[in-house]
Write a protein that holds these residues in place. Sequence first.
Motif, PDB file in Angstrom:
ATOM      1  N   SER A 108       0.791  -1.211   0.073  1.00 49.45           N
ATOM      2  CA  SER A 108       0.030   0.167   0.180  1.00 49.45           C
ATOM      3  C   SER A 108       0.800   1.282  -0.143  1.00 49.45           C
ATOM      4  O   SER A 108       0.284   2.479  -0.491  1.00 49.45           O
ATOM      5  CB  SER A 108      -0.872  -0.188   1.420  1.00 49.45           C
ATOM      6  OG  SER A 108      -0.205  -0.043   2.468  1.00 49.45           O
ATOM      7  N   ARG A 109       2.084   1.367   0.374  1.00 46.39           N
ATOM      8  CA  ARG A 109       2.742   2.352   0.393  1.00 46.39           C
ATOM      9  C   ARG A 109       3.838   2.546  -0.751  1.00 46.39           C
ATOM     10  O   ARG A 109       4.609   3.603  -0.664  1.00 46.39           O
ATOM     11  CB  ARG A 109       3.751   2.386   1.870  1.00 46.39           C
ATOM     12  CG  ARG A 109       2.883   2.539   3.115  1.00 46.39           C
ATOM     13  CD  ARG A 109       3.720   2.802   4.217  1.00 46.39           C
ATOM     14  NE  ARG A 109       3.110   2.631   5.585  1.00 46.39           N
ATOM     15  CZ  ARG A 109       2.383   3.624   5.965  1.00 46.39           C
ATOM     16  NH1 ARG A 109       2.377   4.791   5.319  1.00 46.39           N
ATOM     17  NH2 ARG A 109       1.740   3.515   7.330  1.00 46.39           N
ATOM     18  N   GLY A 110       3.459   1.767  -1.662  1.00 44.15           N
ATOM     19  CA  GLY A 110       4.093   1.964  -2.800  1.00 44.15           C
ATOM     20  C   GLY A 110       5.807   1.568  -2.770  1.00 44.15           C
ATOM     21  O   GLY A 110       6.289   0.784  -1.874  1.00 44.15           O
ATOM     22  N   LEU A 161       9.076  -2.687  -2.483  1.00 41.53           N
ATOM     23  CA  LEU A 161       8.007  -2.320  -2.162  1.00 41.53           C
ATOM     24  C   LEU A 161       7.500  -2.263  -0.545  1.00 41.53           C
ATOM     25  O   LEU A 161       8.316  -3.046   0.076  1.00 41.53           O
ATOM     26  CB  LEU A 161       6.863  -3.080  -2.748  1.00 41.53           C
ATOM     27  CG  LEU A 161       7.066  -3.186  -4.236  1.00 41.53           C
ATOM     28  CD1 LEU A 161       5.854  -4.066  -5.172  1.00 41.53           C
ATOM     29  CD2 LEU A 161       7.008  -1.755  -5.103  1.00 41.53           C
ATOM     30  N   LEU A 162       6.843  -1.424  -0.220  1.00 41.33           N
ATOM     31  CA  LEU A 162       6.639  -1.329   1.131  1.00 41.33           C
ATOM     32  C   LEU A 162       5.151  -1.587   1.516  1.00 41.33           C
ATOM     33  O   LEU A 162       3.986  -0.855   1.025  1.00 41.33           O
ATOM     34  CB  LEU A 162       7.049   0.202   1.686  1.00 41.33           C
ATOM     35  CG  LEU A 162       8.374   0.348   1.282  1.00 41.33           C
ATOM     36  CD1 LEU A 162       8.675   1.898   1.508  1.00 41.33           C
ATOM     37  CD2 LEU A 162       9.303  -0.186   2.210  1.00 41.33           C
ATOM     38  N   ASP A 163       4.855  -2.263   2.548  1.00 37.43           N
ATOM     39  CA  ASP A 163       3.407  -2.232   2.799  1.00 37.43           C
ATOM     40  C   ASP A 163       2.904  -1.422   4.177  1.00 37.43           C
ATOM     41  O   ASP A 163       3.912  -0.431   4.355  1.00 37.43           O
ATOM     42  CB  ASP A 163       2.967  -3.775   3.345  1.00 37.43           C
ATOM     43  CG  ASP A 163       3.824  -4.078   4.865  1.00 37.43           C
ATOM     44  OD1 ASP A 163       4.656  -3.248   5.506  1.00 37.43           O
ATOM     45  OD2 ASP A 163       4.227  -5.514   4.939  1.00 37.43           O
ATOM     46  N   ALA A 168       9.631  -4.097   4.094  1.00 32.55           N
ATOM     47  CA  ALA A 168      10.134  -4.309   2.555  1.00 32.55           C
ATOM     48  C   ALA A 168       9.902  -5.354   1.995  1.00 32.55           C
ATOM     49  O   ALA A 168      10.377  -6.545   2.519  1.00 32.55           O
ATOM     50  CB  ALA A 168      11.594  -3.535   2.585  1.00 32.55           C
ATOM     51  N   LYS A 169       9.786  -5.300   0.581  1.00 38.45           N
ATOM     52  CA  LYS A 169       9.575  -6.618  -0.163  1.00 38.45           C
ATOM     53  C   LYS A 169      10.158  -6.281  -1.434  1.00 38.45           C
ATOM     54  O   LYS A 169       9.753  -5.621  -2.219  1.00 38.45           O
ATOM     55  CB  LYS A 169       8.306  -7.138  -0.112  1.00 38.45           C
ATOM     56  CG  LYS A 169       7.451  -7.144   0.989  1.00 38.45           C
ATOM     57  CD  LYS A 169       5.981  -7.615   0.908  1.00 38.45           C
ATOM     58  CE  LYS A 169       5.221  -7.728   2.270  1.00 38.45           C
ATOM     59  NZ  LYS A 169       5.426  -9.208   2.869  1.00 38.45           N
ATOM     60  N   VAL A 170      11.304  -7.208  -1.747  1.00 40.52           N
ATOM     61  CA  VAL A 170      11.667  -7.254  -3.290  1.00 40.52           C
ATOM     62  C   VAL A 170      10.847  -7.722  -4.385  1.00 40.52           C
ATOM     63  O   VAL A 170      10.126  -8.599  -4.026  1.00 40.52           O
ATOM     64  CB  VAL A 170      13.050  -8.022  -3.152  1.00 40.52           C
ATOM     65  CG1 VAL A 170      13.731  -7.820  -4.406  1.00 40.52           C
ATOM     66  CG2 VAL A 170      13.849  -7.551  -2.037  1.00 40.52           C
ATOM     67  N   THR A 418      -0.063   1.029  11.433  1.00 41.36           N
ATOM     68  CA  THR A 418      -1.454   0.332  11.137  1.00 41.36           C
ATOM     69  C   THR A 418      -1.754  -0.055  12.540  1.00 41.36           C
ATOM     70  O   THR A 418      -1.389  -1.150  12.746  1.00 41.36           O
ATOM     71  CB  THR A 418      -1.701  -0.546  10.055  1.00 41.36           C
ATOM     72  OG1 THR A 418      -1.288   0.249   8.615  1.00 41.36           O
ATOM     73  CG2 THR A 418      -3.139  -0.755   9.914  1.00 41.36           C
ATOM     74  N   TYR A 419      -2.786   0.263  13.209  1.00 43.42           N
ATOM     75  CA  TYR A 419      -3.491  -0.049  14.574  1.00 43.42           C
ATOM     76  C   TYR A 419      -4.743  -0.826  14.246  1.00 43.42           C
ATOM     77  O   TYR A 419      -5.413  -0.642  13.449  1.00 43.42           O
ATOM     78  CB  TYR A 419      -3.692   0.933  15.229  1.00 43.42           C
ATOM     79  CG  TYR A 419      -2.542   1.484  16.070  1.00 43.42           C
ATOM     80  CD1 TYR A 419      -1.953   1.039  17.489  1.00 43.42           C
ATOM     81  CD2 TYR A 419      -1.732   2.626  15.644  1.00 43.42           C
ATOM     82  CE1 TYR A 419      -0.972   1.429  17.913  1.00 43.42           C
ATOM     83  CE2 TYR A 419      -0.454   2.751  16.076  1.00 43.42           C
ATOM     84  CZ  TYR A 419      -0.158   2.424  17.282  1.00 43.42           C
ATOM     85  OH  TYR A 419       1.051   2.943  18.141  1.00 43.42           O
TER      86      TYR A 419
END
Length: 747
Positions: A108-110, A161-163, A168-170, A418-419
């Motif tokens: 979601s954070r692109g 990419l960032l959730d 972080a996810k490659v 995110t809570y």
Amino acid sequence: MNAGIQFQHLKIQLEDLTLATNNFNDATNCIGGGGFGKVYKGQLVSHSKGRSMAAIKRLDPRHGQGIPEFLKEITTLSRYTHDNLISLLGFCYQGDENEMILVYEHASRGSLDRHLNSPHLTWSQRLKICLDAAKGLSYLHDPRETHQRLIHCDVKSANILLDDQWNAKVSDFGLSIMAPANEQQSIIVTAAAGTPGYCDPQYAITHTLTKESDVYSLGVVLIEVLCGTLCFTHSINGDTEKNFVRTWIESYKQKKLNDIIFKNETIQPLDQISLEKFSNIAYLCLEESRKDRPKMAEVVAQLETALDNQEFSEWINLRIDYEEMAKTVESPLNYSFKDEVRKLLLNGVLLKGGKTWFSLNKNGERCEMISFAECLDPEFASEAKSEFNSRFTVAPHHYKNGMVKTRVKAQFLSPGITYTVNLVFKFTLPRKDRKCHDRIALKYKLQGEKHSSISYLAYEREDGWWMCELYQFTSDRRTIDLEILFNSYTSIEAEGIEFRPLEKVNHKDENQPISDSNVNWEEKLLTDYEDVVKCFKNNVQWTTKKEAYSIIRKGFLIEDGKKKSIWFYLDKNGKKCHMLSARAAASWDLYSYKLSLPESRFGEAFQCVFRIPDMMANIQSQLVSSETTYATYLVYKLPKDQSRFEAPILVEDRGDLNSNCHCYIYLTSPQTPVIRPKANQNAHGPLNKPKFKGLPRPRNDGWMEVQIWEFKTGATTEMIPVSLALGTRGDKHLSGLIIEGLEFRPI
């Protein structure tokens, strides 16, 4: 394209993707693009996650993205799974329309390149992002030699990419190359050149890319994070105009990092020890000679040290925050060292005269719970005492029936996290007197909203209290003020309303594809395998014991009566498993009609008209292993409209007349409403929950399953009767539900 059979469970229909993306609308749904084509956001209906946002990459063959790259991405992301690699949710291929579409989990954070100069990212978060990326790449490089090494070949901040939680996810494996895990240098001749600015300079000389090339590219990303900017600028026509990497390397050599490091007055500066560790490993990654560059596992180790030192610095900085907080603490905050502070806050402290419970989770994120009595509107205040001990100085509120107004003010949240908003309570009835311990059916809504939500599911926490999730939201500041109305018929003692950072709950997939069919096969082959197979009619033949094991391990159809209605196989431990077809598990005459389904192992399934008929069958002793605990799973598919399937289903064991304990199952995972969802965020998020027996999960064969019963076999097992009634409450009906059968697997 021959990926159809192997990846059948990942196929998504083009019409579903067209609907999700508003017909691939560039104005409303396009969130990115590049040489491959465009990426769209869209809500897809997933059996396991309900409605969830996905990133949908539509490849454009005109830009050089053909079937080989398409297949490589599917194969790679199906074979290599890791928390720090982007997950593939599915794909769509329609050769006649030249459509090649990949569907990923939505970060979601692109991408990282968009956040390099963000004032909201602390240095701990920045270092954690770098560490996550290095862990993902280290897994691909496989230092333990457990699988084929994968060289990414296009590492850059745009492909990280960032959730929601800044994990972080490659991503983007279209240029990746496989190599043997035990090959020391992993030199691969390739035409793939990566991205200018990030590409290994040795490529221009040798025309080869190696695992050390990935190390170089990650080094460029590390320096980008350190400096808060991309490694290059673009000219008006889009070409790379200036590359800063050489300048950054010179600044490091001349000990002038302070001139280039990212600075922002809203975040705590980078700790000097962390800066030294971080910059040293980044510089080593950028060494000209490949042999002088560190292995990716070494990069991970150094980044872990840098992160640990930065967290220590920020822990010490918490003392400043606590000067104000400590004035309202019930007992003095005694701390002098990091470990003491951490232990104290992990356990939690009382603030504001004993009405707020504050703690930190293992990630250093703030948790806050406000006493329910403190949240109550004065007209609903109660003087009643509770039999339950609470962490607060006031007793829990006894909530029985009707409407209750609350106002919840949290003051100490972590920005950018995110809570989940949770009700913490205990049931007033003793456990033995309750028919179900995890169903609450609590109706609630935010003040001013027209529609109510219902939380059906609750679970017991380690502290002995129960929790049900009400909302999710992403904090943009430390405070939030919510007015929540409760209107329900339930009897509980409410302790408080808690704000807890959303945690990723990893569930082991016990239904993995067969990959170990010939490992220690002699130990796992049944001693009575020939007798088992002879008991039933089948067309299975083999010539060797090893071939027999392979056939039985994969599974085959056998006849029970007039119809082939049993699928028999062995699990990875050599235990007997089987599935009864829907025809064999229930009488369907009044409740459904038969469907011919090639994707079913029985070639058929039954679709419900109103409800699920009682599941009544006999488990034959030859089909189960002795002295083993088995779970019984309902195997099914949901229709596209899942709105009728959100409520729990009551399961009663009609075969045990002495049992008063019922259980509830869910055919689709419960969802949680999101408060003020962001532009790229779904209005409902997946429930933050531990593993429950009654929650559904997807299978690798494209079906869904949910556990509905369990039993244990003895040393000598007779035929085991199954008699289960599955029913809904009120006017809810289950028309459209497709049942394949009941499966019995060891737990």
